[in-house]
Scaffold this motif. Structure first.
Motif: not given
Length: 287
Positions: A219-244
């Protein structure tokens, strides 16, 4: 011939601006490099290419087979070549007609049949090659963007993982079929589905925090993931998600700065692997 003369011949043979008459003369050169340059020159006329298609040097014939100016008669002749690389080049040439491709589709070498399967737009050929005994050939069929949806749906049930991955990656895979591929027992298939640009944006964002690492990465390699989405996911509670997210090259610098001081070592380590991490942030990382 002097070295200077040989260099001039090669430069002319390689130049698309060289007159076709001069290219015809150069095609008779004793130097195979000059003949190869003529064979791959898009300005070389079909008659000269037909002569070069019978050249003793395989590199010359390979260049003819790859030349977009080669007409059907040239490619039809080369379809009987003894060299597999030449046959693959014929199959990949967009000028090759159905008759030539049909002949190549029965060749004993799976590389040749795979090349046909990957490039043909003929539904009958695709249907025939979908029943090939070699999984690599069937996977090439599954990857073909011209594959009819009913055939794509059938191949989604293949026992071969490589075939199902190709289906999930296919630009024609969408809707319910694409969603179904997410649930495949092999995570690599689900990852390919998650990375498919046909996946709806909202679904991709949700998959970016999926419990399965392969789905997240897809999903993170999908071109539909925008910079805005990534910034929001960078605050995810799951550390594995933040690491990815931290390793994603499209992550905004502002989000990188936040993750640089993340409590989890894994997040900081993945951030250190990000090729776009600014030097000043890299120097402050505690990894």
């Amino acid at each position: 011939m002097t070295m200077i003369g040989a260099d001039v011949d090669f430069e002319q043979a390689d130049d698309p601006g060289t007159a076709t008459g001069r290219l015809a003369v150069l095609s008779t050169s004793e130097n195979p490099d000059v003949r190869t340059a003529v064979a791959e020159n898009p300005s070389t006329d079909p008659g000269t290419l037909l002569t070069l298609a019978a050249d003793a040097d395989v590199e010359v014939r390979l260049s003819v087979a790859s030349n977009p100016s080669a007409d059907r008669s040239v490619l039809s002749m080369l379809a009987n070549d003894r060299d597999v690389d030449v046959l693959v080049a014929v199959a990949e040439n967009p000028v090759a007609d159905v008759e030539t491709l049909t002949l190549l589709a029965t060749h004993e070498a799976c590389e040749v049949r795979s090349a046909v399967a990957h490039h043909t737009a003929d539904s009958d050929l695709l249907r025939s090659l979908a029943s090939d005994t070699d999984p690599a050939v069937v996977a090439s069929v599954a990857a073909n963007p011209h594959l009819p949806v009913p055939l794509l749906t059938m191949l989604a049930e293949s026992v071969e993982t490589s075939v199902r991955i190709a289906v999930a990656q296919n630009s024609g895979c969408a809707g319910s079929l694409l969603d179904r591929m997410l649930d495949d027992p092999d995570g690599r298939v689900g990852a390919a589905a998650a990375a498919n640009p046909n996946m709806a944006e909202a679904k991709v964002v949700a998959l970016a925090s999926d419990p399965a690492a392969e789905i997240r990465d897809g999903a993170l390699s999908n071109p539909n993931i925008t910079a805005c989405h990534l910034s929001e996911l960078a605050q995810h509670l799951n550390a594995d998600v933040r690491a990815a997210v931290a390793a994603n090259s499209r992550l905004p610098v502002e989000a990188m700065a936040v993750l640089a001081s993340d409590d989890e070592w894994l997040v900081r380590y993945f951030l250190s692997q990000n090729p776009n991490l600014p030097l000043d942030l890299r120097e402050t990382l505690d990894v």
